[in-house]
Design a protein around this motif. Structure first.
Motif: not given
Length: 769
Positions: A563, A486, A490
């Motif tokens: 997310i 995750v 980003s």
């Protein structure tokens, strides 16, 4: 002798001489060929097909598996008493340390010879074939070559050595079930009676003998199995030797801090210390070795022959050492684009199905590549995935923080990330990894599967052997790994935004360019953006990143809603740095610069300044070829001017300094005297003193190599040809205009000189007052 004649003479010598004579010639030839101690031998690492086509072809024919050198090996081989000593100090660090501890790998058990005084292992006693192969493998890792290597090791890989390595791998590890040629008679190894010492921590050796002793070692003459063993031995011992030697020498990776602890003092001063980062040539050969092992193992037919037995056990015997090498190399590799070399080697290792010969592929478009990367038989490859679980999971987890620290806006780095996610997103692979992990004790996986625990013992033993008892395995689909993914998502999103905004800015900048730059790019076929990366390459980056992001979401079944919705913006500082670097390149093209002091803009990081103009202090005629100059014309015109200046140097100097109208004309055509700064240089006695050198007046035709001038002349000749004026008449007209311009400047020279001197006098008077 020259290399071509040398190879022909030696080939004739090998063919005509007797075995008794050749057994003394052989070690001298090997020492000269590979340059064992302090030289580079015959240049196997420097001769390429592009630079030296004749020498390249001659050497490849001379050293190929059926060439004169191997013919010499096979000619000496029947005499089992013809042996040659290979110093133990040249062996890899791990093998040396094991021999010092008394732990002798099975492959070297029948080759070691002790020093009579110290009883320590000093040399390996090898037959001619083994002696050549071990010298060839050592030639890639020879530390003397690293000390004397002059060329760029990242581009110097299309060499004779690389070509020969591919030939040896394909010849001695046949993929079409053909025998290794030439077919030779039985070779008997006389194994001395020696006790094999094993300490508890080294029970599982990293260099095992590939085949069982019952197959490779000839039995006693009275043994009932002696005949089939003697028949099997010639089929496989050469293949086993090539695999074992290449494995030990090419796939050794010892960290710097372990050299002193694992290497005894008896060997430390004999050879230079090797670098921990391997060359690009080395990593490419490791990848070729891995691919050949896959192709060799996948060609097994189950015919119960010795070669088929070798194919069956080849990967289980070497996969541990391959994993250790890849894991350590990835850990120590610098954060630059050369990382793709070791990354490609790893991707080749974890995709054995790409090298399976049972599937036919079409050669139309990209369908072959896409089809080759798919897993067609899950049950066939499940065993490989289970036995190499760490190669999939541990290295993937090792790459996650690396990609978070890497500049993903760079096209090469974005492509590397895309390739990794593409491999793991292919059908069945993630399910196969999850299937194996689901049977491990207390892994806490959310994707449990119902199956037998046939791989549990193999996976546990693999982790214990490769990582040690203190290693804590983290499942690939655990929450800890998913949280890292995750965070990587980003990072990918921010890189995607930065890449998109950068492309938009470069497109706008491209539209605002001058007409001359656009015409220059058209004729040169280059799409100039910044730092040698074209806009077309920049455009691929958002595509790579978007696909990688989607593939990671699919692999780990991440919900987009899970997310964290953090406000992610483009990296404006990175965006501005790329554009400012591009401005430096653009400033180089600005015609307002003072070209009398040639120089270049270099990017720097100082306060808010991003580039600085650095002057060139050497001979102006020897400055590097610029972007707007034709390299061929620059060199030709320089040779012509050098010849004229050397032949008529006194007359040129006299005419330049002559008073009157003729001298004025000469001063308009010739270059004025120039002072050149000679910087201090490092010598054996320290640094030499710097000094200034005066270059006399000279003729310089370098401006004629300017692309802008050439383009203008070509355009003018085309217009003259269209209006039936004639190209030569146009050139004569241009020459007349130039000559009139020179006459006018020569006539006005006294007035211009007086004007400059009066201006300088007024400035001096003002400063005094």
């Amino acid at each position: 002798m020259p290399l071509v004649q040398r190879c022909k003479e030696i080939a004739a010598l090998i063919d005509e001489s007797s075995t008794t004579e050749l057994q003394h010639v052989f070690p001298i030839l090997i020492d000269s060929l590979f340059g064992i101690t302090d030289n580079v031998g015959w240049g196997l690492h420097s001769i390429t097909f592009k630079k030296n086509p004749l020498e390249y072809e001659i050497l490849c024919n001379f050293l190929n598996p059926q060439g004169p050198v191997f013919f010499l090996c096979y000619k000496l081989l029947p005499d089992c008493y013809v042996k040659y000593n290979f110093p133990v100090s040249y062996l890899p660090v791990k093998i040396r340390s094991m021999l010092e501890e008394g732990v002798i790998p099975p492959f070297y058990l029948d080759k070691i010879r002790d020093d009579q005084g110290t009883r320590a292992v000093s040399v390996l006693n090898m037959n001619p074939f083994e002696y050549y192969i071990i010298h060839f493998a050592y030639h890639l890792t020879n530390p003397w070559l690293q000390v004397q290597q002059q060329e760029n090791v990242w581009i110097n890989w299309e060499t004779v050595y690389v070509q020969l390595a591919h030939c040896y791998l394909y010849h001695f590890l046949p993929r079409d079930n053909s025998p290794v040629l030439p077919i030779i008679g039985p070779y008997i190894r006389k194994t001395p009676q020696r006790k094999l010492v094993q300490s508890p921590e080294t029970k599982r050796l990293q260099t095992p003998r590939l085949l069982r002793t019952s197959i490779l070692s000839p039995g006693s003459p009275n043994s009932a199995s002696a005949v089939p063993q003697q028949q099997c031995l010639p089929q496989v011992w050469r293949s086993e030797t090539v695999v074992q030697v290449f494995l030990d020498f090419w796939l050794e990776y010892t960290e710097e801090d372990q050299l002193n602890t694992r290497l005894g003092t008896s060997y430390s001063a004999s050879v230079p210390r090797r670098h921990s980062i391997h060359s690009g040539e080395h990593i490419r050969l490791v990848r070729a070795f891995i691919k050949t092992l896959h192709e060799f193992a996948n060609s097994a037919t189950g015919d119960k022959s010795a070669m088929d037995e070798l194919k069956r056990i080849i990967l289980p015997s070497v996969q541990g050492k391959i994993y250790t090498f890849l894991r350590k190399a990835i850990h120590h590799w610098p954060l630059d684009s050369s990382f793709r070399l070791i990354l490609e080697a790893w991707l080749s290792f974890i995709q054995p199905w790409r090298y399976f010969p049972g599937i036919s592929y079409t050669k139309e478009g990209k369908s072959e590549e896409e089809e080759r990367g798919k897993i067609h038989d899950v049950f066939r490859w499940m065993h490989f995935v289970a036995n190499n679980l760490l190669a999939y999971t541990a290295i993937f987890q090792q790459l996650l923080p690396r990609f978070m620290r890497t500049d993903l806006v760079a096209p090469k780095n974005a492509l590397m990330l895309f390739r990794v996610t593409k491999v793991f997103s292919q059908p069945h692979l993630a399910k196969m990894i999850c299937e194996v992990e689901s049977h491990m004790d207390d892994v806490g996986l959310s994707r449990s599967r119902v199956s037998t625990n046939q791989w549990v013992s193999n996976v546990r033993q693999q982790i214990l052997d490769l990582e040690g008892p203190t290693y804590q395995y983290v499942p690939m689909f655990s929450m800890a790994t998913v949280s890292q993914v995750v965070c990587l998502l980003s990072t990918i999103k921010q890189a995607h935004l930065t890449a998109t905004s950068l492309i938009d800015a470069l497109e706008k900048k491209r539209q605002n360019r001058k007409l001359f730059l656009t015409i220059w790019e058209f004729f040169n076929g280059e799409d100039y953006s910044s730092d040698d990366i074209s806009i077309d390459e920049r455009r691929r980056v958002p595509v790579y990143l978007a696909n990688a992001q989607q593939q990671l979401i699919e692999i780990f079944e991440i919900n987009v809603e899970d997310i964290p919705q953090v406000a992610i913006e483009a990296d404006q500082e990175y965006h501005d740095s790329i554009l400012s670097t591009s401005f430096c390149h653009q400033s180089q093209m600005d015609s307002s610069l003072d070209t009398s002091k040639p120089g270049v803009f270099v990017p720097i990081q100082k306060d808010r300044q991003t580039c600085q103009y650095i002057e060139y202090m050497g001979d102006p005629e020897l400055q590097p070829v610029r972007y707007n100059e034709c390299a061929f014309l620059v060199r030709i015109l320089y040779k012509l001017c050098t010849y004229i200046n050397q032949k008529y140097r006194h007359k040129i100097s006299t005419m330049y300094n002559q008073r009157g109208f003729v001298g004025s004309v000469c001063r308009q055509i010739l270059q004025p005297p120039t002072k050149v700064v000679k910087l201090p240089k490092r010598t054996s006695n320290g640094f030499s003193n710097g000094y200034e050198e005066r270059i006399p007046p000279r003729l310089s035709l370098r401006p004629l190599a300017d692309y802008g001038l050439l383009l203008s002349l070509a355009l003018g000749m085309f217009i003259a040809w269209v209006i039936n004026y004639g190209c030569f008449a146009f050139l004569g007209f241009i020459f007349c205009i130039w000559f009139v311009y020179v006459i006018i400047r020569a006539t006005l020279e006294p007035w211009i000189t007086w004007r400059r001197s009066s201006t300088r006098h007024n400035a001096t008077s003002f400063s005094i007052n």
